[in-house]
Write an enzyme that holds these catalytic residues in place. Structure first.
Site, PDB file in Angstrom:
ATOM      1  N   ASP A  16       0.862  -1.193   0.000  1.00  0.00           N
ATOM      2  CA  ASP A  16       0.000   0.000   0.000  1.00  0.00           C
ATOM      3  C   ASP A  16       0.896   1.240   0.000  1.00  0.00           C
ATOM      4  O   ASP A  16       0.737   2.132   0.821  1.00  0.00           O
ATOM      5  CB  ASP A  16      -0.942  -0.020   1.218  1.00  0.00           C
ATOM      6  CG  ASP A  16      -1.901   1.178   1.215  1.00  0.00           C
ATOM      7  OD1 ASP A  16      -2.039   1.832   0.162  1.00  0.00           O
ATOM      8  OD2 ASP A  16      -2.498   1.458   2.272  1.00  0.00           O
ATOM      9  N   HIS A  27      -2.414   0.707  11.975  1.00  0.00           N
ATOM     10  CA  HIS A  27      -2.167  -0.693  11.634  1.00  0.00           C
ATOM     11  C   HIS A  27      -0.686  -0.880  11.335  1.00  0.00           C
ATOM     12  O   HIS A  27       0.055   0.104  11.218  1.00  0.00           O
ATOM     13  CB  HIS A  27      -2.996  -1.075  10.403  1.00  0.00           C
ATOM     14  CG  HIS A  27      -2.885  -0.058   9.292  1.00  0.00           C
ATOM     15  ND1 HIS A  27      -3.811   0.949   9.113  1.00  0.00           N
ATOM     16  CD2 HIS A  27      -1.936   0.156   8.354  1.00  0.00           C
ATOM     17  CE1 HIS A  27      -3.459   1.703   8.088  1.00  0.00           C
ATOM     18  NE2 HIS A  27      -2.303   1.248   7.618  1.00  0.00           N
ATOM     19  N   GLN A  38      -3.140  -5.331   6.422  1.00  0.00           N
ATOM     20  CA  GLN A  38      -2.874  -4.216   7.343  1.00  0.00           C
ATOM     21  C   GLN A  38      -3.665  -4.402   8.644  1.00  0.00           C
ATOM     22  O   GLN A  38      -4.643  -3.702   8.912  1.00  0.00           O
ATOM     23  CB  GLN A  38      -3.262  -2.884   6.684  1.00  0.00           C
ATOM     24  CG  GLN A  38      -2.353  -2.503   5.524  1.00  0.00           C
ATOM     25  CD  GLN A  38      -2.883  -1.351   4.696  1.00  0.00           C
ATOM     26  OE1 GLN A  38      -4.083  -1.282   4.412  1.00  0.00           O
ATOM     27  NE2 GLN A  38      -2.013  -0.449   4.291  1.00  0.00           N
ATOM     28  N   ASP A  61      -1.940   9.408  10.009  1.00  0.00           N
ATOM     29  CA  ASP A  61      -2.798   8.664   9.096  1.00  0.00           C
ATOM     30  C   ASP A  61      -4.035   8.139   9.834  1.00  0.00           C
ATOM     31  O   ASP A  61      -3.928   7.634  10.953  1.00  0.00           O
ATOM     32  CB  ASP A  61      -1.964   7.475   8.569  1.00  0.00           C
ATOM     33  CG  ASP A  61      -2.617   6.745   7.434  1.00  0.00           C
ATOM     34  OD1 ASP A  61      -2.952   7.392   6.437  1.00  0.00           O
ATOM     35  OD2 ASP A  61      -2.774   5.514   7.543  1.00  0.00           O
ATOM     36  N   GLU A 110      -5.233  13.314   9.295  1.00  0.00           N
ATOM     37  CA  GLU A 110      -6.247  12.891   8.337  1.00  0.00           C
ATOM     38  C   GLU A 110      -7.434  12.387   9.152  1.00  0.00           C
ATOM     39  O   GLU A 110      -7.354  11.359   9.805  1.00  0.00           O
ATOM     40  CB  GLU A 110      -5.694  11.764   7.464  1.00  0.00           C
ATOM     41  CG  GLU A 110      -6.707  11.247   6.467  1.00  0.00           C
ATOM     42  CD  GLU A 110      -6.357   9.881   5.881  1.00  0.00           C
ATOM     43  OE1 GLU A 110      -6.663   9.666   4.709  1.00  0.00           O
ATOM     44  OE2 GLU A 110      -5.795   9.037   6.602  1.00  0.00           O
ATOM     45  N   HIS A 115      -2.294  12.382  -2.354  1.00  0.00           N
ATOM     46  CA  HIS A 115      -1.826  11.124  -2.949  1.00  0.00           C
ATOM     47  C   HIS A 115      -2.955  10.108  -3.111  1.00  0.00           C
ATOM     48  O   HIS A 115      -2.744   9.049  -3.678  1.00  0.00           O
ATOM     49  CB  HIS A 115      -0.719  10.547  -2.086  1.00  0.00           C
ATOM     50  CG  HIS A 115      -1.203  10.183  -0.710  1.00  0.00           C
ATOM     51  ND1 HIS A 115      -1.706  11.129   0.161  1.00  0.00           N
ATOM     52  CD2 HIS A 115      -1.313   8.994  -0.078  1.00  0.00           C
ATOM     53  CE1 HIS A 115      -2.083  10.516   1.281  1.00  0.00           C
ATOM     54  NE2 HIS A 115      -1.854   9.233   1.163  1.00  0.00           N
TER      55      HIS A 115
END
Ligand code: GLC
Length: 550
Positions: free
Chosen positions: A60, A103, A168, A200, A242, A311
């Site tokens: 990922d 994760h 994950q 994240d 985020e 992204h």
């Protein structure tokens, strides 16, 4: 500059693996990035946000970490990273890194140990269920690519939870040992010299997952705890998060409601992002006006981070179906341009038909709105996407530096590149590259340099308050102002195609020698503000007055 550097920062985000390859192995690396710091300094960015830099099987794009205390050997060494921090600091550029602790990769030694035995010291670092949870097929973040959030692990003989891809597994943030480990990770990188973190997936980090409960409770206290820890270790470090949640939930991420911003300093403004896309698609500023009006009040020190592209896909999930379809019709008409039933996997320039006036308009608007602007690599030269690549890779192609083979990104054989460079059509590196644009004063790159320079002379945009100027306007035009101790700026942006004239004479009493500081063309004198000309897709940034002390 005010006390809080992040309020007046210009953030630039990049992936080390697609930026610049210094050793010719086809993968970008830290030394390559160091070699481009002068370019970034000239562009005027003041903070780099690096996508995950840690060792990873890279399923990922690095958001699947196997070691939080190192850099991916493909990028270089920790020594190289320390050198990057030093060289960036020499140029007045701060560095923040992605903190991906919702994760780990399933290849992380913690998970390997956890799955091996119920007695593993790491078993309780992840989230398990002995039976198949009822909500197994709910809450997927990547519909189409992900089919469940609970998967059975044959080695563990149990089900484990994964909000994202099945490789994950989610860390169990209810476990005090995991919380301590996250603080240790944060301390490690702060000690090395980073200025903070892009966190994240924050709403999922604080989820206290209960098998069978798709609406598990959230533990906001963890954010308060982490903030205290970060600030104690480094006073000027920031957390940029985020958290793509409903607007009424946003304030809780900034602070506990006591009035102090004691959780996250900055949040990406996903709501504004969707509304900006809708406004651009409709050529009507109303959605942005609504966004400004509906913005929750932030506690002291709280700040938005604005963006047009990042992204990931452009997430349109918070628009109504009708609004989303309007944006799709304008910017993602083909099925292959869309992803996850909610978004668009394209860069901005192609979405706007490679119309230079519209690209400038969109970025002038983003950078003039309240908050700290975040710019994604390659947008400053108007790069495009490669829709033949799977999923989000379409917008993750190597930076286009020059006319040389591989766009000057790498000297490796083309088939060895981490991802192919764009070499066909209007966005090929032969047409869109840094070398061509840096020597052309009329280029988009030169425009970005000028625009960012102007922004940095207008600190009221980042640190002041932004409001819609609510006076009659021709259709398509947004008028807004930014006020702070340094003075007042006013902004006109014409999202429509018609040339118009705007009357802002009601602001004349506040003006003190008003002048245009950034425009799409020469408009002549600002005068009494009563007949301000504005071309289709045009914009004017006008300094209305300076604060008494400035
Ligand atoms: C965030 C990142 C995204 C990643 C996901 C899982 O949403 O922005 O790129 O795939 O988290 O870590």
């Amino acid at each position: 500059m005010g006390d809080r550097w992040y309020s007046e920062a210009v953030v630039y985000c990049l992936d080390i693996d697609t930026y610049a390859d210094s050793d010719g192995d086809g993968v970008g690396d830290i030394r390559g990035l160091i070699g481009r710091l002068d370019y970034l300094a000239r562009l005027g960015v003041t903070c780099l946000w690096l996508h995950p830099i840690h060792p990873s099987p890279n399923r990922d794009d690095g958001y699947d970490v196997t070691d939080f205390y190192n850099v991916d050997p493909r990028f270089g060494t920790l020594g190289d990273f320390a050198e990057l921090l030093h060289q960036a600091q020499n140029r007045g550029i701060r560095v923040i890194i992605d903190l991906v602790v919702n994760h780990t990769s399933d290849e992380h030694p913690w998970f390997q140990s956890a799955r091996s035995s119920p007695d593993s010291p790491y078993r309780d670092w992840y989230v398990w269920s002995d039976h198949e949870p009822d909500d197994r097929h709910q809450g997927m973040v990547f519909p189409g690519e992900q089919h469940e959030t609970w998967s059975y692990d044959r080695t563990a003989k149990a089900w484990y939870y994964h909000r994202f891809y099945r490789y994950q597994p989610d860390l169990n943030m209810a476990n005090p040992k995991v919380r301590e480990e996250v603080k240790k990770i944060v301390s490690f990188w702060l000690q090395l010299g980073v200025s903070g973190f892009r966190m994240d997936a924050v709403p999922f980090i604080i989820e206290l997952t209960e098998p069978g409960n798709p609406n598990s409770p959230k533990d906001f206290e963890f954010l308060t705890e982490l903030r205290q820890h970060v600030q104690w270790r480094r006073g000027d470090a920031v957390l940029l998060a985020e958290a793509n949640v409903e607007p009424d939930q946003l304030p809780t991420f900034f602070g506990d409601g006591s009035g102090s911003g004691n959780r996250l300093h900055m949040l990406f403004d996903f709501m504004l992002n969707g509304r900006l896309m809708l406004a651009l698609a409709r050529q009507d500023p109303e959605p942005v006006i609504e966004a400004l009006r509906d913005t929750p009040t932030l506690p002291t020190g709280g700040q938005w981070a604005t963006f047009l592209r990042n992204h990931d896909e452009i997430d349109l999930s918070r628009l109504t179906a009708e609004q989303r379809n309007q944006v799709y019709a304008e910017f993602g008409p083909d099925e292959e341009m869309r992803i996850y039933d909610r978004g668009i996997r394209r860069r901005l320039a192609p979405m706007l038909g490679n119309d230079r006036r519209r690209v400038e308009l969109a970025y002038a608007l983003q950078f003039s709105l309240r908050g700290t602007p975040v710019l994604r690599y390659g947008e400053e030269i108007g790069m495009g996407e490669d829709l033949s690549l799977p999923g989000r890779h379409a917008i993750r192609t190597p930076m286009q530096w020059s006319y040389k083979e591989n766009a000057g990104f790498s000297t490796a054989e083309p088939e060895k590149l981490v991802r192919p460079v764009i070499d066909k059509g209007d966005f090929s590196y032969q047409k869109v590259n840094v070398t061509a644009q840096r020597s052309d004063p009329k280029s988009l790159l030169a425009w970005f340099e000028r625009m960012i320079g102007t922004l940095r002379e207008a600190p009221e945009i980042g640190s002041g308050s932004t409001t819609h100027i609510d006076v009659p306007m021709p259709p398509g035009v947004l008028a807004h102002r930014a006020d702070g101790p340094t003075g007042t700026m006013i902004f006109l942006h014409n999202l429509g195609t018609e040339d118009v004239e705007v009357d802002l004479s009601s602001l004349a009493p506040e003006a003190d020698l008003p002048i245009d500081v950034l425009t799409d063309r020469g408009y002549g004198e600002v005068g009494k503000l009563d007949s301000l000309k504005l071309a289709g897709y045009g914009y004017r940034w006008i300094r209305l007055c300076r604060g008494a002390a400035f």
